[in-house]
Design a protein around this motif. Structure first.
Motif, PDB file in Angstrom:
ATOM      1  N   ALA A 168      13.976   0.513  -1.956  1.00 55.65           N
ATOM      2  CA  ALA A 168      13.030   0.322  -2.958  1.00 55.65           C
ATOM      3  C   ALA A 168      12.128   1.484  -3.347  1.00 55.65           C
ATOM      4  O   ALA A 168      11.391   1.881  -4.323  1.00 55.65           O
ATOM      5  CB  ALA A 168      11.913  -1.139  -2.425  1.00 55.65           C
ATOM      6  N   VAL A 169      11.745   2.170  -2.139  1.00 58.60           N
ATOM      7  CA  VAL A 169      10.811   3.362  -2.208  1.00 58.60           C
ATOM      8  C   VAL A 169      11.734   4.379  -3.005  1.00 58.60           C
ATOM      9  O   VAL A 169      11.163   5.161  -3.993  1.00 58.60           O
ATOM     10  CB  VAL A 169      10.185   4.113  -0.944  1.00 58.60           C
ATOM     11  CG1 VAL A 169       9.640   5.254  -1.133  1.00 58.60           C
ATOM     12  CG2 VAL A 169       9.190   2.820  -0.565  1.00 58.60           C
ATOM     13  N   THR A 170      12.934   4.598  -2.755  1.00 53.39           N
ATOM     14  CA  THR A 170      13.805   5.637  -3.299  1.00 53.39           C
ATOM     15  C   THR A 170      13.913   5.384  -4.839  1.00 53.39           C
ATOM     16  O   THR A 170      13.637   6.333  -5.471  1.00 53.39           O
ATOM     17  CB  THR A 170      15.005   5.912  -2.788  1.00 53.39           C
ATOM     18  OG1 THR A 170      14.956   6.093  -1.347  1.00 53.39           O
ATOM     19  CG2 THR A 170      15.992   7.171  -3.363  1.00 53.39           C
ATOM     20  N   LEU A 171      14.152   4.374  -5.061  1.00 50.46           N
ATOM     21  CA  LEU A 171      14.153   3.787  -6.498  1.00 50.46           C
ATOM     22  C   LEU A 171      12.846   4.166  -7.418  1.00 50.46           C
ATOM     23  O   LEU A 171      13.006   4.543  -8.442  1.00 50.46           O
ATOM     24  CB  LEU A 171      14.790   2.258  -6.254  1.00 50.46           C
ATOM     25  CG  LEU A 171      15.361   1.732  -7.814  1.00 50.46           C
ATOM     26  CD1 LEU A 171      16.316   2.634  -8.315  1.00 50.46           C
ATOM     27  CD2 LEU A 171      15.930   0.593  -7.291  1.00 50.46           C
ATOM     28  N   THR A 172      11.848   3.729  -6.678  1.00 49.54           N
ATOM     29  CA  THR A 172      10.645   3.669  -7.271  1.00 49.54           C
ATOM     30  C   THR A 172      10.246   5.359  -7.779  1.00 49.54           C
ATOM     31  O   THR A 172       9.741   5.551  -8.943  1.00 49.54           O
ATOM     32  CB  THR A 172       9.710   3.354  -6.561  1.00 49.54           C
ATOM     33  OG1 THR A 172       9.698   1.806  -6.213  1.00 49.54           O
ATOM     34  CG2 THR A 172       8.244   3.508  -7.110  1.00 49.54           C
ATOM     35  N   TYR A 173      10.383   6.324  -6.740  1.00 46.69           N
ATOM     36  CA  TYR A 173      10.380   7.527  -6.882  1.00 46.69           C
ATOM     37  C   TYR A 173      11.398   8.209  -7.975  1.00 46.69           C
ATOM     38  O   TYR A 173      10.813   8.955  -8.872  1.00 46.69           O
ATOM     39  CB  TYR A 173      10.482   8.305  -5.675  1.00 46.69           C
ATOM     40  CG  TYR A 173       9.044   8.416  -4.701  1.00 46.69           C
ATOM     41  CD1 TYR A 173       8.125   9.168  -5.408  1.00 46.69           C
ATOM     42  CD2 TYR A 173       8.827   7.604  -3.668  1.00 46.69           C
ATOM     43  CE1 TYR A 173       6.861   9.465  -4.719  1.00 46.69           C
ATOM     44  CE2 TYR A 173       7.676   7.958  -2.875  1.00 46.69           C
ATOM     45  CZ  TYR A 173       6.727   8.702  -3.592  1.00 46.69           C
ATOM     46  OH  TYR A 173       5.606   8.899  -2.803  1.00 46.69           O
ATOM     47  N   LEU A 174      12.560   7.789  -7.920  1.00 50.98           N
ATOM     48  CA  LEU A 174      13.362   8.029  -9.058  1.00 50.98           C
ATOM     49  C   LEU A 174      12.953   7.896 -10.323  1.00 50.98           C
ATOM     50  O   LEU A 174      12.917   9.027 -11.119  1.00 50.98           O
ATOM     51  CB  LEU A 174      14.843   7.387  -8.910  1.00 50.98           C
ATOM     52  CG  LEU A 174      16.031   7.839  -9.442  1.00 50.98           C
ATOM     53  CD1 LEU A 174      17.277   7.655  -8.886  1.00 50.98           C
ATOM     54  CD2 LEU A 174      16.046   7.045 -10.792  1.00 50.98           C
ATOM     55  N   ILE A 175      12.453   6.745 -10.478  1.00 45.60           N
ATOM     56  CA  ILE A 175      11.845   6.353 -11.868  1.00 45.60           C
ATOM     57  C   ILE A 175      10.809   7.158 -12.155  1.00 45.60           C
ATOM     58  O   ILE A 175      10.731   7.546 -13.403  1.00 45.60           O
ATOM     59  CB  ILE A 175      11.648   4.681 -11.949  1.00 45.60           C
ATOM     60  CG1 ILE A 175      13.330   4.167 -11.956  1.00 45.60           C
ATOM     61  CG2 ILE A 175      10.981   4.304 -13.305  1.00 45.60           C
ATOM     62  CD1 ILE A 175      13.100   2.633 -12.022  1.00 45.60           C
ATOM     63  N   LYS A 223       1.389   6.954  -1.558  1.00 46.32           N
ATOM     64  CA  LYS A 223      -0.090   6.523  -1.078  1.00 46.32           C
ATOM     65  C   LYS A 223      -0.690   5.209  -1.620  1.00 46.32           C
ATOM     66  O   LYS A 223      -1.331   4.514  -0.801  1.00 46.32           O
ATOM     67  CB  LYS A 223      -0.907   7.790  -1.398  1.00 46.32           C
ATOM     68  CG  LYS A 223      -2.158   7.756  -0.518  1.00 46.32           C
ATOM     69  CD  LYS A 223      -2.963   8.886  -0.827  1.00 46.32           C
ATOM     70  CE  LYS A 223      -4.172   8.951  -1.870  1.00 46.32           C
ATOM     71  NZ  LYS A 223      -4.767  10.232  -2.118  1.00 46.32           N
ATOM     72  N   GLY A 224      -0.510   5.053  -2.908  1.00 41.24           N
ATOM     73  CA  GLY A 224      -1.223   3.761  -3.513  1.00 41.24           C
ATOM     74  C   GLY A 224      -0.329   2.643  -3.322  1.00 41.24           C
ATOM     75  O   GLY A 224      -0.732   1.499  -3.786  1.00 41.24           O
ATOM     76  N   HIS A 225       0.818   2.616  -2.781  1.00 42.34           N
ATOM     77  CA  HIS A 225       1.526   1.354  -2.281  1.00 42.34           C
ATOM     78  C   HIS A 225       1.816   0.712  -3.668  1.00 42.34           C
ATOM     79  O   HIS A 225       2.100  -0.546  -3.965  1.00 42.34           O
ATOM     80  CB  HIS A 225       1.083   0.431  -1.413  1.00 42.34           C
ATOM     81  CG  HIS A 225       0.831   0.897  -0.052  1.00 42.34           C
ATOM     82  ND1 HIS A 225       1.865   0.459   0.962  1.00 42.34           N
ATOM     83  CD2 HIS A 225       0.190   1.883   0.608  1.00 42.34           C
ATOM     84  CE1 HIS A 225       1.438   1.141   2.037  1.00 42.34           C
ATOM     85  NE2 HIS A 225       0.439   2.078   1.977  1.00 42.34           N
ATOM     86  N   ARG A 226       2.076   1.320  -4.799  1.00 50.98           N
ATOM     87  CA  ARG A 226       2.569   0.597  -6.095  1.00 50.98           C
ATOM     88  C   ARG A 226       2.803   1.925  -6.950  1.00 50.98           C
ATOM     89  O   ARG A 226       2.949   3.117  -6.887  1.00 50.98           O
ATOM     90  CB  ARG A 226       1.310  -0.145  -6.792  1.00 50.98           C
ATOM     91  CG  ARG A 226       0.096   1.101  -6.968  1.00 50.98           C
ATOM     92  CD  ARG A 226      -1.084   0.384  -7.657  1.00 50.98           C
ATOM     93  NE  ARG A 226      -2.156   1.499  -8.182  1.00 50.98           N
ATOM     94  CZ  ARG A 226      -3.228   1.291  -8.716  1.00 50.98           C
ATOM     95  NH1 ARG A 226      -3.645   0.298  -9.230  1.00 50.98           N
ATOM     96  NH2 ARG A 226      -3.947   2.278  -9.044  1.00 50.98           N
ATOM     97  N   CYS A 227       3.735   1.416  -8.252  1.00 48.73           N
ATOM     98  CA  CYS A 227       3.889   2.250  -9.131  1.00 48.73           C
ATOM     99  C   CYS A 227       3.867   1.365 -10.479  1.00 48.73           C
ATOM    100  O   CYS A 227       4.972   0.725 -10.771  1.00 48.73           O
ATOM    101  CB  CYS A 227       5.052   3.239  -9.109  1.00 48.73           C
ATOM    102  SG  CYS A 227       5.470   4.243 -10.338  1.00 48.73           S
TER     103      CYS A 227
END
Ligand code: HEM
Length: 496
Positions: A312-319, A488-492
């Motif tokens: 989930a985190v890798t995908l979030t940063y990718l986008i 850090k914000g636990h959201r995107c």
């Protein structure tokens, strides 16, 4: 009178004697500590002065979730092999890292993974025999070939998450992609392990179970930095913080117990249910050997933990990273346009730019960039021209290996085109999933999820941009790293 004077003199003498002995003891302890700092197992290695005597500065950074960045700054100052404490070393050298994680003469996982070795799963065990048995049993279910049978389920859950993002954004003006990818990744791993998802993507809400898993994840910095406090947790349940942790643990255990029991019933009733999930293999094994339901629970929990936030985190940063650079986004969209409507993972494997974007996201934002600690075998080791005695804990961190300026030009730049013609040293330095026998068993599943989700998301939301609603800013995406990476914000928040 004379007797009184004598007693007084004796009293003064004896209190001086006590003081002198105490001073001598302090002096001896000090000399011993100085001597140990100057001659200890890591004494000859480069590093800060204080690290000769204590690893406290690293522990504090671990607690603050800035350890990886701190260790990286030490590498920039002192070189590829650095002392972090009297018994702790970090290595950022590609050949040495490969040596540490290779198959032969293993550098075993350190105490970090399972203090006392009480709870053993494929991920946490420090026992090579236990590990190879478990890996032989479960590994084949995660091969590319086996996962093909599971692709439709993954694709369905990915599509449902994309639909959820679109409708949430339409309804409220923005959507939190970290939340949606977490729901998706946890449902995928639940379905794969027990043949039944948690139904979170369809409800769009985290269950109490997911909240509890998140809570246990959030104490990882404390657990890693000061394991002693964590070990005392069960005796400190009168403190609200520890009480909440204990309650989360109990609730997680109850959910997993129910899932194991239901799965056992399913398999009893219909043997074909066994072949539909990874845990079918373990259930079979549990009948033949002494594998108890608790073993299944521990293994299931370990898979949920290892396979959810990572993807989930890798995908979030990718986008997020793609949205920062319009050229990268256009290149990606152009490649995705030509896909057939009913594209499959195999179609995506053939797209060079998509896979370059994924490799670059894994380099910059792979979700496990922190230390992977191992113990140097008793005979000692020679790593990057340094001799390190047996028993010393030696770590490697992808965060530093992936930012080596001698290997990756302008390492801080998110630049998928660097993977068009990667050098051998780039390929060797790239270790987002770890390597060797303890490397990630979920690598093919993770890559399948990353491909399907990236392609489906950008095709459905080509005009996506990072939102500024609810005070969302790039500082929300500042990386915090304990073992795993988390914004850090636990959201995107995005607007589609
Ligand atoms: C982008 C996503 C992922 C990343 C970056 C990632 C990264 C890693 C890394 C670096 C390791 C080695 C850890 C160590 O040595 O301490 C590892 C191990 C592991 N991962 Fe993943 N992982 C990902 C997704 C997954 C998924 C989806 C699963 C679920 C199947 C999974 C299950 C595991 C397990 C069970 C291990 C332990 C393997 C062993 O010791 O034999 N991971 N992962």
């Amino acid at each position: 009178m004379a007797v009184q004077r004598q007693t007084l003199a004796f009293g003064v003498f004896s209190s001086h004697l006590v003081l002198a002995v105490a001073a001598l003891v302090v002096f001896a302890v000090l000399i011993r500590a100085i001597y140990q700092g100057l001659t200890g197992p890591t004494a000859r290695l480069p590093g800060t002065l204080i690290s000769r005597w204590t690893d406290l500065p690293v522990r504090v950074r671990t607690l603050l979730s800035t350890r990886a960045q701190y260790v990286h700054s030490l590498h920039e100052k002192y070189g590829p092999v650095i002392r972090l404490g009297p018994n702790d070393v970090d290595v950022s050298d590609v050949d040495a890292a490969r040596e540490i994680h290779r198959v032969r003469d293993p550098f075993l996982k350190s105490e970090f993974y399972g203090p006392g070795g009480r709870i053993q799963s494929m991920f946490s065990t420090r026992d090579p025999q236990f590990h190879s048995q478990r890996r032989r049993l479960l590994g084949p279910y995660f091969s590319e070939a086996s996962l093909n049978a599971f692709e439709d389920k993954v694709a369905g859950l990915v599509q449902a998450a994309v639909d959820g993002i679109l409708s949430e954004s339409k309804r409220t003006g923005c959507a939190d992609i970290l939340k949606w990818w977490t729901l998706m990744a946890m449902d995928v791993i639940a379905d794969l392990t027990f043949g039944e998802s948690f139904g979170m993507v369809s409800s769009g809400e985290k269950t109490q179970f997911a909240e509890d898993v998140g809570k246990l994840g959030s104490i990882l910095p404390l657990r890693t930095a000061f394991p002693i406090i964590f070990a005392l947790g069960p005796y400190l349940s009168f403190i609200p913080f520890f009480h909440e942790i204990a309650t989360s643990r109990e609730r997680i255990l109850k959910v997993q117990q129910k899932r194991v029991a239901r799965f056992m019933e399913l398999v009893e009733a219909d043997d074909s249910a066994r072949s539909k999930s990874v845990f079918g293999a373990l259930v079979k094994k549990s009948k033949e050997t002494d594998l108890a339901p608790m073993d299944l629970i521990i293994e299931a929990q370990s898979f949920i933990t290892a396979g959810t936030d990572t993807t989930a985190v890798t995908l979030t940063y990718l986008i997020w990273a793609v949205c920062q650079d319009s050229k990268v986004k256009q290149n990606l969209l152009r490649e995705l346009t030509d896909l057939p409507e009913d594209f499959k993972n195999n179609d995506l494997k053939a797209l060079p730019y998509l896979n370059n974007v994924i490799d670059e996201a894994l380099r910059c934002y792979g979700a496990a960039p922190g230390s992977l600690p191992r113990v140097v075998p008793p005979a000692g080791a020679s790593l990057a021209e340094h001799t390190i005695p047996g028993g010393v804990v030696v770590s490697t961190q992808a965060y530093s290996l992936h930012r080596d300026g001698n290997i990756f030009e302008t390492p801080e730049k998110f630049d998928p085109s660097r993977w068009e013609n990667p050098s051998k040293s780039m390929l060797n330095a790239s270790m987002p999933f770890g390597i060797g026998p303890r490397g990630c068993v979920g690598i093919h599943l993770a890559r399948m999820e990353l491909r399907l989700a990236t392609a489906k998301f950008f095709r459905a939301a080509p005009n996506v941009r990072i939102s500024t609603k609810e005070d969302m800013s790039n500082s929300d995406m500042d990386p915090t790293i304990s073992f795993l990476l988390m914004p850090k914000g636990h959201r995107c928040l995005v607007e589609v």
